[in-house]
Write a protein that holds these residues in place. Structure first.
Motif, PDB file in Angstrom:
ATOM      1  N   ALA A   1      -9.350  -1.197   3.571  1.00 58.27           N
ATOM      2  CA  ALA A   1      -9.869  -1.219   2.196  1.00 58.27           C
ATOM      3  C   ALA A   1      -9.215  -0.130   1.351  1.00 58.27           C
ATOM      4  CB  ALA A   1     -11.383  -1.083   2.205  1.00 58.27           C
ATOM      5  N   ASP A   2      -8.966   1.037   1.940  1.00 61.37           N
ATOM      6  CA  ASP A   2      -8.252   2.103   1.221  1.00 61.37           C
ATOM      7  C   ASP A   2      -6.841   1.641   0.858  1.00 61.37           C
ATOM      8  OD1 ASP A   2     -10.448   3.809   1.389  1.00 61.37           O
ATOM      9  OD2 ASP A   2      -9.656   4.893   3.132  1.00 61.37           O
ATOM     10  N   CYS A   3      -6.201   0.926   1.765  1.00 61.82           N
ATOM     11  CA  CYS A   3      -4.863   0.382   1.481  1.00 61.82           C
ATOM     12  C   CYS A   3      -4.928  -0.665   0.374  1.00 61.82           C
ATOM     13  CB  CYS A   3      -4.256  -0.209   2.748  1.00 61.82           C
ATOM     14  SG  CYS A   3      -3.757   1.030   3.961  1.00 61.82           S
ATOM     15  N   ALA A   4      -5.958  -1.510   0.405  1.00 56.40           N
ATOM     16  CA  ALA A   4      -6.119  -2.520  -0.643  1.00 56.40           C
ATOM     17  C   ALA A   4      -6.314  -1.856  -2.000  1.00 56.40           C
ATOM     18  CB  ALA A   4      -7.292  -3.447  -0.320  1.00 56.40           C
ATOM     19  N   ARG A   5      -7.049  -0.765  -2.030  1.00 53.28           N
ATOM     20  CA  ARG A   5      -7.244  -0.017  -3.273  1.00 53.28           C
ATOM     21  C   ARG A   5      -5.908   0.516  -3.788  1.00 53.28           C
ATOM     22  NH1 ARG A   5      -8.393   5.214  -5.114  1.00 53.28           N
ATOM     23  NH2 ARG A   5     -10.025   5.312  -6.703  1.00 53.28           N
ATOM     24  N   GLN A   6      -5.071   1.046  -2.896  1.00 48.98           N
ATOM     25  CA  GLN A   6      -3.755   1.537  -3.315  1.00 48.98           C
ATOM     26  C   GLN A   6      -2.904   0.392  -3.858  1.00 48.98           C
ATOM     27  OE1 GLN A   6      -2.571   4.766  -3.518  1.00 48.98           O
ATOM     28  NE2 GLN A   6      -0.888   3.781  -4.625  1.00 48.98           N
ATOM     29  N   CYS A   7      -2.969  -0.760  -3.210  1.00 50.03           N
ATOM     30  CA  CYS A   7      -2.256  -1.931  -3.724  1.00 50.03           C
ATOM     31  C   CYS A   7      -2.731  -2.261  -5.137  1.00 50.03           C
ATOM     32  CB  CYS A   7      -2.494  -3.139  -2.820  1.00 50.03           C
ATOM     33  SG  CYS A   7      -1.824  -3.016  -1.157  1.00 50.03           S
ATOM     34  N   ALA A   8      -4.053  -2.203  -5.355  1.00 50.96           N
ATOM     35  CA  ALA A   8      -4.615  -2.490  -6.673  1.00 50.96           C
ATOM     36  C   ALA A   8      -4.135  -1.479  -7.705  1.00 50.96           C
ATOM     37  CB  ALA A   8      -6.137  -2.517  -6.602  1.00 50.96           C
ATOM     38  N   LEU A   9      -4.019  -0.215  -7.324  1.00 54.73           N
ATOM     39  CA  LEU A   9      -3.470   0.785  -8.245  1.00 54.73           C
ATOM     40  C   LEU A   9      -2.040   0.436  -8.632  1.00 54.73           C
ATOM     41  CD1 LEU A   9      -4.875   4.074  -6.671  1.00 54.73           C
ATOM     42  CD2 LEU A   9      -5.509   3.064  -8.877  1.00 54.73           C
ATOM     43  N   ASN A  10      -1.274  -0.067  -7.672  1.00 58.42           N
ATOM     44  CA  ASN A  10       0.103  -0.480  -7.974  1.00 58.42           C
ATOM     45  C   ASN A  10       0.122  -1.701  -8.878  1.00 58.42           C
ATOM     46  OD1 ASN A  10       1.189   1.655  -6.533  1.00 58.42           O
ATOM     47  ND2 ASN A  10       1.320   0.496  -4.639  1.00 58.42           N
ATOM     48  N   VAL A  11      -0.829  -2.619  -8.707  1.00 59.55           N
ATOM     49  CA  VAL A  11      -0.960  -3.754  -9.632  1.00 59.55           C
ATOM     50  C   VAL A  11      -1.227  -3.225 -11.036  1.00 59.55           C
ATOM     51  CG1 VAL A  11      -2.424  -5.716 -10.281  1.00 59.55           C
ATOM     52  CG2 VAL A  11      -1.646  -5.471  -7.910  1.00 59.55           C
ATOM     53  N   LEU A  12      -2.152  -2.277 -11.161  1.00 60.15           N
ATOM     54  CA  LEU A  12      -2.457  -1.698 -12.472  1.00 60.15           C
ATOM     55  C   LEU A  12      -1.238  -0.998 -13.069  1.00 60.15           C
ATOM     56  CD1 LEU A  12      -6.028  -0.240 -11.856  1.00 60.15           C
ATOM     57  CD2 LEU A  12      -5.410  -2.245 -13.225  1.00 60.15           C
ATOM     58  N   ALA A  13      -0.476  -0.302 -12.245  1.00 57.15           N
ATOM     59  CA  ALA A  13       0.737   0.351 -12.736  1.00 57.15           C
ATOM     60  C   ALA A  13       1.728  -0.681 -13.268  1.00 57.15           C
ATOM     61  CB  ALA A  13       1.369   1.188 -11.618  1.00 57.15           C
TER      62      ALA A  13
ATOM     63  N   ALA B   1       0.826  -1.215   0.000  1.00 59.10           N
ATOM     64  CA  ALA B   1       0.000   0.000   0.000  1.00 59.10           C
ATOM     65  C   ALA B   1       0.855   1.258   0.000  1.00 59.10           C
ATOM     66  CB  ALA B   1      -0.948  -0.015   1.196  1.00 59.10           C
ATOM     67  N   ALA B   2       1.719   1.377  -0.997  1.00 61.07           N
ATOM     68  CA  ALA B   2       2.609   2.526  -1.094  1.00 61.07           C
ATOM     69  C   ALA B   2       2.219   3.408  -2.266  1.00 61.07           C
ATOM     70  CB  ALA B   2       4.056   2.062  -1.249  1.00 61.07           C
ATOM     71  N   GLY B   3       2.273   4.710  -2.039  1.00 59.00           N
ATOM     72  CA  GLY B   3       2.116   5.692  -3.092  1.00 59.00           C
ATOM     73  C   GLY B   3       3.471   6.328  -3.360  1.00 59.00           C
ATOM     74  N   GLU B   4       3.463   7.406  -4.094  1.00 62.12           N
ATOM     75  CA  GLU B   4       4.723   8.073  -4.446  1.00 62.12           C
ATOM     76  C   GLU B   4       5.459   8.606  -3.226  1.00 62.12           C
ATOM     77  OE1 GLU B   4       4.980  10.392  -8.129  1.00 62.12           O
ATOM     78  OE2 GLU B   4       2.834   9.973  -8.348  1.00 62.12           O
ATOM     79  N   GLU B   5       4.737   8.838  -2.133  1.00 62.90           N
ATOM     80  CA  GLU B   5       5.358   9.393  -0.929  1.00 62.90           C
ATOM     81  C   GLU B   5       5.595   8.344   0.146  1.00 62.90           C
ATOM     82  OE1 GLU B   5       4.269  13.204   0.167  1.00 62.90           O
ATOM     83  OE2 GLU B   5       3.983  13.789  -1.912  1.00 62.90           O
TER      84      GLU B   5
END
Length: 163
Positions: free
Chosen positions: A74-86, A52-56
């Motif tokens: 769930a917000d962390c899981a969403r960030q993980c999913a964004l990283n999967v998409l990236a 669950a890491a973003g650019e910061e």
């Protein structure tokens, strides 16, 4: 946490849908150890676990059920999913090449006795539905664990069928 019904995809495909949702994909995170972010075998891409890491840095740290609640998880899981998409975007060049999100495994750093890992995992699952529509529906495991790398509350790995 993102919730609600998934919207039909527009003609712009998954990347257009991300834009409609106001989402800009983060850069694909570099591996933190001795592994590759994606491996392709035939028409399947296996995406290594994304935290669950973003650019910061990490959105937050800790265990769900003590330091964090299910919605934060769930917000962390969403960030993980964004990283999967990236990672997928980096590997494929275009998310329209995704034919089907086949399987997600969602690891949740859980307090003893926690039994709502499946609700945390919805943060990732709902995002895939919003971005890919029917092609984002997938099988899933939600697994409680004692700890995750860098004290991330959630980690998501995926298997995706591609063109």
């Amino acid at each position: 946490m993102t919730s609600g019904p998934e919207a039909p995809l527009t003609g712009a495909g998954p990347e257009g849908r991300l834009a409609e949702l106001g989402i800009v994909l983060p850069p694909a995170p570099a591996p933190a150890a001795a592994y590759v972010p994606t491996t392709r075998v035939a028409d399947l891409v296996f995406i290594s676990g994304q935290i669950a890491a973003g650019e910061e840095g990490l959105l937050t740290t800790g265990k769900i059920g003590t330091e964090l609640d299910v919605e934060q998880g769930a917000d962390c899981a969403r960030q993980c999913a964004l990283n999967v998409l990236a990672q997928l975007k980096e590997a494929l060049g275009d998310l329209r090449r995704v034919r089907q999100v086949v399987k997600l495994t969602v690891f949740v750093a859980s307090a003893p006795g926690m039994t709502t890992q499946h609700l945390v995992a919805n943060g990732a699952s709902e995002l895939f539905g919003q971005v890919f529509g029917e092609r984002g529906h997938h099988a899933r495991s939600a697994v409680g664990v004692a700890a995750l790398p860098k004290d991330s509350p959630v980690e998501v790995e995926a298997i995706v069928q591609v063109e």
